[in-house]
Design a protein around this motif. Structure first.
Motif, PDB file in Angstrom:
ATOM      1  N   GLY A 289       0.813  -1.204   0.000  1.00  0.00           N
ATOM      2  CA  GLY A 289       0.000   0.000   0.000  1.00  0.00           C
ATOM      3  C   GLY A 289       0.848   1.254   0.000  1.00  0.00           C
ATOM      4  N   LEU A 290       0.243   2.356  -0.411  1.00  0.00           N
ATOM      5  CA  LEU A 290       0.976   3.616  -0.481  1.00  0.00           C
ATOM      6  C   LEU A 290       1.171   4.247   0.882  1.00  0.00           C
ATOM      7  CD1 LEU A 290      -0.763   5.177  -3.590  1.00  0.00           C
ATOM      8  CD2 LEU A 290       1.382   3.936  -3.482  1.00  0.00           C
ATOM      9  N   ILE A 291       0.196   4.055   1.771  1.00  0.00           N
ATOM     10  CA  ILE A 291       0.244   4.665   3.090  1.00  0.00           C
ATOM     11  C   ILE A 291       0.562   3.595   4.128  1.00  0.00           C
ATOM     12  CG2 ILE A 291      -1.080   5.950   4.809  1.00  0.00           C
ATOM     13  CD1 ILE A 291      -0.657   7.555   2.298  1.00  0.00           C
ATOM     14  N   VAL A 292       1.504   3.904   5.027  1.00  0.00           N
ATOM     15  CA  VAL A 292       1.884   2.984   6.091  1.00  0.00           C
ATOM     16  C   VAL A 292       1.354   3.551   7.404  1.00  0.00           C
ATOM     17  CG1 VAL A 292       3.807   1.899   7.283  1.00  0.00           C
ATOM     18  CG2 VAL A 292       3.960   2.328   4.842  1.00  0.00           C
ATOM     19  N   LEU A 293       0.578   2.750   8.130  1.00  0.00           N
ATOM     20  CA  LEU A 293      -0.038   3.204   9.375  1.00  0.00           C
ATOM     21  C   LEU A 293       0.671   2.677  10.611  1.00  0.00           C
ATOM     22  CD1 LEU A 293      -3.753   2.702   8.333  1.00  0.00           C
ATOM     23  CD2 LEU A 293      -2.427   4.813   8.299  1.00  0.00           C
ATOM     24  N   SER A 294       1.448   1.589  10.472  1.00  0.00           N
ATOM     25  CA  SER A 294       2.129   1.018  11.634  1.00  0.00           C
ATOM     26  C   SER A 294       3.435   0.375  11.190  1.00  0.00           C
ATOM     27  CB  SER A 294       1.239  -0.010  12.324  1.00  0.00           C
ATOM     28  OG  SER A 294       0.986  -1.081  11.457  1.00  0.00           O
ATOM     29  N   ARG A 295       4.239   0.004  12.173  1.00  0.00           N
ATOM     30  CA  ARG A 295       5.519  -0.646  11.914  1.00  0.00           C
ATOM     31  C   ARG A 295       5.725  -1.747  12.942  1.00  0.00           C
ATOM     32  NH1 ARG A 295       9.182   0.642  15.823  1.00  0.00           N
ATOM     33  NH2 ARG A 295       8.722   2.491  17.036  1.00  0.00           N
ATOM     34  N   GLN A 296       6.669  -2.624  12.688  1.00  0.00           N
ATOM     35  CA  GLN A 296       7.013  -3.676  13.634  1.00  0.00           C
ATOM     36  C   GLN A 296       7.938  -3.075  14.690  1.00  0.00           C
ATOM     37  OE1 GLN A 296       5.767  -6.758  13.551  1.00  0.00           O
ATOM     38  NE2 GLN A 296       6.846  -7.329  15.382  1.00  0.00           N
TER      39      GLN A 296
ATOM     40  N   SER B  98      10.718  -2.646  17.674  1.00  0.00           N
ATOM     41  CA  SER B  98      12.049  -3.231  17.832  1.00  0.00           C
ATOM     42  C   SER B  98      12.406  -3.482  19.295  1.00  0.00           C
ATOM     43  CB  SER B  98      13.095  -2.302  17.217  1.00  0.00           C
ATOM     44  OG  SER B  98      13.072  -1.058  17.879  1.00  0.00           O
ATOM     45  N   MET B  99      11.486  -3.219  20.207  1.00  0.00           N
ATOM     46  CA  MET B  99      11.765  -3.391  21.631  1.00  0.00           C
ATOM     47  C   MET B  99      11.068  -4.644  22.162  1.00  0.00           C
ATOM     48  SD  MET B  99      11.961   0.424  23.170  1.00  0.00           S
ATOM     49  CE  MET B  99      10.476   1.200  22.589  1.00  0.00           C
TER      50      MET B  99
ATOM     51  N   GLY C 114       5.665  -6.001  19.090  1.00  0.00           N
ATOM     52  CA  GLY C 114       4.586  -6.160  18.120  1.00  0.00           C
ATOM     53  C   GLY C 114       4.413  -4.925  17.259  1.00  0.00           C
ATOM     54  N   GLU C 115       3.200  -4.705  16.752  1.00  0.00           N
ATOM     55  CA  GLU C 115       2.902  -3.573  15.877  1.00  0.00           C
ATOM     56  C   GLU C 115       2.803  -2.279  16.682  1.00  0.00           C
ATOM     57  OE1 GLU C 115       2.317  -3.309  12.428  1.00  0.00           O
ATOM     58  OE2 GLU C 115       3.214  -5.295  12.379  1.00  0.00           O
TER      59      GLU C 115
END
Length: 107
Positions: free
Chosen positions: A39-46, A48-49, A87-88
């Motif tokens: 998708g063009l828009i990213v709403l969340s990320r994985q 790292s903690m 998580g997300e």
């Protein structure tokens, strides 16, 4: 040689051309539906903690090991077990995907 470049540009730009004369949402629908891949828009990320057993959140966890001999220094030992990934994580504002096929510039 130049025809390959123009084909590539036409392929990228064509989803952004408006096809409906009176429909203002048609351009948005074409833009978002005809591009293949993510998708063009990213709403969340994985995240790292990690969360530990107590519910604390951090990148790394350490515990102090007391020396077995008198006069030696204490050491820090890294904990790698009993950790749960974060998580997300939602972004505060949406962002463009890093594979967005258009070069953006400010005039």
């Amino acid at each position: 040689m130049g025809s390959n470049g123009s084909k590539f540009v036409r392929k990228i730009v064509s989803p952004f051309n408006s096809t409906g004369a009176g429909n203002s949402n048609s351009e948005t629908n074409i833009c978002c539906s005809s591009l293949k891949g993510p998708g063009l828009i990213v709403l969340s990320r994985q995240g790292s903690m990690f969360f530990d057993e107590d519910g604390d959140l951090a990148h790394e966890f350490y515990i102090e090991e007391l020396p077995s001999k008198k006069g030696s220094k204490a050491k820090m030992k890294r904990i790698v077990s009993n950790l749960k990934p974060q998580g997300e994580v939602a972004y505060s504002c949406p962002r463009l995907h890093n594979d967005f096929p258009i070069i953006l510039y400010q005039v």
